[in-house]
Write a protein that holds these residues in place. Structure first.
Motif, PDB file in Angstrom:
ATOM      1  N   ASN A   6       0.835  -1.201   0.000  1.00  0.00           N
ATOM      2  CA  ASN A   6       0.000   0.000   0.000  1.00  0.00           C
ATOM      3  C   ASN A   6       0.866   1.246   0.000  1.00  0.00           C
ATOM      4  O   ASN A   6       1.942   1.273   0.603  1.00  0.00           O
ATOM      5  N   VAL A   7       0.382   2.271  -0.681  1.00  0.00           N
ATOM      6  CA  VAL A   7       1.058   3.567  -0.738  1.00  0.00           C
ATOM      7  C   VAL A   7       0.153   4.572  -0.040  1.00  0.00           C
ATOM      8  O   VAL A   7      -1.016   4.713  -0.399  1.00  0.00           O
ATOM      9  N   TYR A   8       0.685   5.229   0.972  1.00  0.00           N
ATOM     10  CA  TYR A   8      -0.091   6.168   1.775  1.00  0.00           C
ATOM     11  C   TYR A   8       0.461   7.577   1.598  1.00  0.00           C
ATOM     12  O   TYR A   8       1.659   7.757   1.396  1.00  0.00           O
ATOM     13  N   THR A   9      -0.405   8.564   1.717  1.00  0.00           N
ATOM     14  CA  THR A   9       0.049   9.953   1.736  1.00  0.00           C
ATOM     15  C   THR A   9      -0.495  10.620   2.987  1.00  0.00           C
ATOM     16  O   THR A   9      -1.565  10.258   3.489  1.00  0.00           O
ATOM     17  N   LYS A  10       0.274  11.552   3.498  1.00  0.00           N
ATOM     18  CA  LYS A  10      -0.172  12.354   4.632  1.00  0.00           C
ATOM     19  C   LYS A  10       0.492  13.718   4.505  1.00  0.00           C
ATOM     20  O   LYS A  10       1.495  13.880   3.812  1.00  0.00           O
ATOM     21  N   THR A  11      -0.089  14.688   5.141  1.00  0.00           N
ATOM     22  CA  THR A  11       0.475  16.034   5.150  1.00  0.00           C
ATOM     23  C   THR A  11       0.918  16.348   6.570  1.00  0.00           C
ATOM     24  O   THR A  11       0.164  16.123   7.523  1.00  0.00           O
TER      25      THR A  11
ATOM     26  N   ALA B  16      11.030  28.363   1.836  1.00  0.00           N
ATOM     27  CA  ALA B  16      10.683  28.568   3.243  1.00  0.00           C
ATOM     28  C   ALA B  16       9.199  28.894   3.424  1.00  0.00           C
ATOM     29  O   ALA B  16       8.632  28.666   4.491  1.00  0.00           O
ATOM     30  N   SER B  17       8.557  29.414   2.385  1.00  0.00           N
ATOM     31  CA  SER B  17       7.138  29.768   2.469  1.00  0.00           C
ATOM     32  C   SER B  17       6.221  28.543   2.486  1.00  0.00           C
ATOM     33  O   SER B  17       5.041  28.652   2.791  1.00  0.00           O
ATOM     34  N   LEU B  18       6.751  27.371   2.168  1.00  0.00           N
ATOM     35  CA  LEU B  18       5.954  26.139   2.158  1.00  0.00           C
ATOM     36  C   LEU B  18       5.820  25.635   3.589  1.00  0.00           C
ATOM     37  O   LEU B  18       6.791  25.204   4.204  1.00  0.00           O
ATOM     38  N   ASN B  19       4.598  25.694   4.135  1.00  0.00           N
ATOM     39  CA  ASN B  19       4.365  25.348   5.536  1.00  0.00           C
ATOM     40  C   ASN B  19       3.883  23.920   5.758  1.00  0.00           C
ATOM     41  O   ASN B  19       3.939  23.417   6.861  1.00  0.00           O
ATOM     42  N   GLU B  20       3.364  23.276   4.701  1.00  0.00           N
ATOM     43  CA  GLU B  20       2.907  21.896   4.807  1.00  0.00           C
ATOM     44  C   GLU B  20       3.662  21.056   3.791  1.00  0.00           C
ATOM     45  O   GLU B  20       3.890  21.485   2.659  1.00  0.00           O
ATOM     46  N   ILE B  21       4.007  19.839   4.209  1.00  0.00           N
ATOM     47  CA  ILE B  21       4.780  18.927   3.368  1.00  0.00           C
ATOM     48  C   ILE B  21       3.978  17.651   3.177  1.00  0.00           C
ATOM     49  O   ILE B  21       3.489  17.058   4.148  1.00  0.00           O
ATOM     50  N   ARG B  22       3.851  17.219   1.935  1.00  0.00           N
ATOM     51  CA  ARG B  22       3.158  15.963   1.639  1.00  0.00           C
ATOM     52  C   ARG B  22       4.175  14.831   1.708  1.00  0.00           C
ATOM     53  O   ARG B  22       5.228  14.887   1.076  1.00  0.00           O
ATOM     54  N   ILE B  23       3.850  13.829   2.497  1.00  0.00           N
ATOM     55  CA  ILE B  23       4.711  12.662   2.670  1.00  0.00           C
ATOM     56  C   ILE B  23       4.051  11.463   1.996  1.00  0.00           C
ATOM     57  O   ILE B  23       2.863  11.211   2.172  1.00  0.00           O
ATOM     58  N   VAL B  24       4.830  10.722   1.204  1.00  0.00           N
ATOM     59  CA  VAL B  24       4.363   9.496   0.563  1.00  0.00           C
ATOM     60  C   VAL B  24       5.124   8.345   1.195  1.00  0.00           C
ATOM     61  O   VAL B  24       6.352   8.368   1.270  1.00  0.00           O
ATOM     62  N   GLN B  25       4.380   7.344   1.689  1.00  0.00           N
ATOM     63  CA  GLN B  25       4.997   6.200   2.354  1.00  0.00           C
ATOM     64  C   GLN B  25       4.546   4.915   1.691  1.00  0.00           C
ATOM     65  O   GLN B  25       3.357   4.724   1.436  1.00  0.00           O
ATOM     66  N   ILE B  26       5.498   4.037   1.409  1.00  0.00           N
ATOM     67  CA  ILE B  26       5.201   2.702   0.876  1.00  0.00           C
ATOM     68  C   ILE B  26       5.482   1.723   2.007  1.00  0.00           C
ATOM     69  O   ILE B  26       6.637   1.388   2.281  1.00  0.00           O
ATOM     70  N   ASN B  27       4.406   1.309   2.686  1.00  0.00           N
ATOM     71  CA  ASN B  27       4.526   0.444   3.868  1.00  0.00           C
ATOM     72  C   ASN B  27       5.801   0.767   4.634  1.00  0.00           C
ATOM     73  O   ASN B  27       6.065   1.911   4.950  1.00  0.00           O
ATOM     74  N   ASP B  28       6.619  -0.238   4.929  1.00  0.00           N
ATOM     75  CA  ASP B  28       7.867   0.007   5.656  1.00  0.00           C
ATOM     76  C   ASP B  28       9.066   0.066   4.706  1.00  0.00           C
ATOM     77  O   ASP B  28      10.207  -0.015   5.139  1.00  0.00           O
TER      78      ASP B  28
ATOM     79  N   ASP C 107       9.681   2.661   2.191  1.00  0.00           N
ATOM     80  CA  ASP C 107      10.218   3.996   1.955  1.00  0.00           C
ATOM     81  C   ASP C 107       9.224   5.056   2.404  1.00  0.00           C
ATOM     82  O   ASP C 107       8.012   4.817   2.431  1.00  0.00           O
ATOM     83  N   GLU C 108       9.757   6.229   2.717  1.00  0.00           N
ATOM     84  CA  GLU C 108       8.952   7.396   3.075  1.00  0.00           C
ATOM     85  C   GLU C 108       9.692   8.619   2.546  1.00  0.00           C
ATOM     86  O   GLU C 108      10.867   8.803   2.826  1.00  0.00           O
ATOM     87  N   GLN C 109       8.993   9.430   1.721  1.00  0.00           N
ATOM     88  CA  GLN C 109       9.625  10.581   1.096  1.00  0.00           C
ATOM     89  C   GLN C 109       8.662  11.760   1.054  1.00  0.00           C
ATOM     90  O   GLN C 109       7.455  11.568   0.940  1.00  0.00           O
ATOM     91  N   GLY C 110       9.217  12.951   1.069  1.00  0.00           N
ATOM     92  CA  GLY C 110       8.435  14.135   0.795  1.00  0.00           C
ATOM     93  C   GLY C 110       8.274  14.227  -0.719  1.00  0.00           C
ATOM     94  O   GLY C 110       9.254  14.102  -1.452  1.00  0.00           O
ATOM     95  N   CYS C 111       7.040  14.391  -1.196  1.00  0.00           N
ATOM     96  CA  CYS C 111       6.830  14.397  -2.645  1.00  0.00           C
ATOM     97  C   CYS C 111       5.509  15.067  -2.994  1.00  0.00           C
ATOM     98  O   CYS C 111       4.507  14.855  -2.324  1.00  0.00           O
ATOM     99  N   GLY C 112       5.511  15.833  -4.047  1.00  0.00           N
ATOM    100  CA  GLY C 112       4.294  16.489  -4.506  1.00  0.00           C
ATOM    101  C   GLY C 112       3.741  15.864  -5.771  1.00  0.00           C
ATOM    102  O   GLY C 112       2.790  16.363  -6.353  1.00  0.00           O
ATOM    103  N   GLY C 113       4.324  14.771  -6.218  1.00  0.00           N
ATOM    104  CA  GLY C 113       3.937  14.152  -7.486  1.00  0.00           C
ATOM    105  C   GLY C 113       2.732  13.237  -7.377  1.00  0.00           C
ATOM    106  O   GLY C 113       2.115  13.084  -6.326  1.00  0.00           O
ATOM    107  N   THR C 114       2.412  12.604  -8.487  1.00  0.00           N
ATOM    108  CA  THR C 114       1.305  11.654  -8.582  1.00  0.00           C
ATOM    109  C   THR C 114       1.822  10.260  -8.234  1.00  0.00           C
ATOM    110  O   THR C 114       2.917   9.891  -8.640  1.00  0.00           O
ATOM    111  N   HIS C 115       1.030   9.493  -7.476  1.00  0.00           N
ATOM    112  CA  HIS C 115       1.463   8.169  -7.055  1.00  0.00           C
ATOM    113  C   HIS C 115       0.321   7.172  -7.162  1.00  0.00           C
ATOM    114  O   HIS C 115      -0.845   7.536  -7.067  1.00  0.00           O
TER     115      HIS C 115
END
Length: 105
Positions: free
Chosen positions: A22-27, A49-61, A63-71
């Motif tokens: 499973n691939v999960y996203t959270k902010t 620096a103006s970006l206050n929220e970061i989207r995180i994409v996690q693939i189970n255990d 990988d976990e990365q900050g990413c704004g792309g499509t998944h």
């Protein structure tokens, strides 16, 4: 960092993707992201620096990365692919560019 031939790397990735993950996203807040160790923290440091929220994409255990792309929502949506290029992005970081050989489900 040890160099791995394209075909060996490709087979290793395909072996991992043979099982559904499973691939999960959270902010999360920038402040929370800056407290994380590892690659996420490194990526956060190059964002405006103006970006206050970061989207995180996690693939189970895996990988976990900050990413704004499509998944995809599960790795089983990824069918056959081929590695096209590996770019050095730092002393311990590489970017793998792939080409999808089949369309998504």
């Amino acid at each position: 960092m040890e160099e791995i031939p394209f075909d060996q790397l490709e087979q290793s990735i395909k072996k991992i993707l043979a099982q559904p993950h499973n691939v999960y996203t959270k902010t999360i807040s920038r402040a929370e992201a800056e407290q994380k160790e590892g690659v996420i923290k490194t990526v956060i440091n190059i964002l405006p620096a103006s970006l206050n929220e970061i989207r995180i994409v996690q693939i189970n255990d895996i990988d976990e990365q900050g990413c704004g792309g499509t998944h995809v929502s599960n790795t089983n949506e990824i069918k056959d692919f081929s590695i096209m290029k590996i770019q050095q992005k730092g002393p311990t970081k590489k970017r793998i560019k792939i080409q999808l050989l089949d369309k998504f489900c």
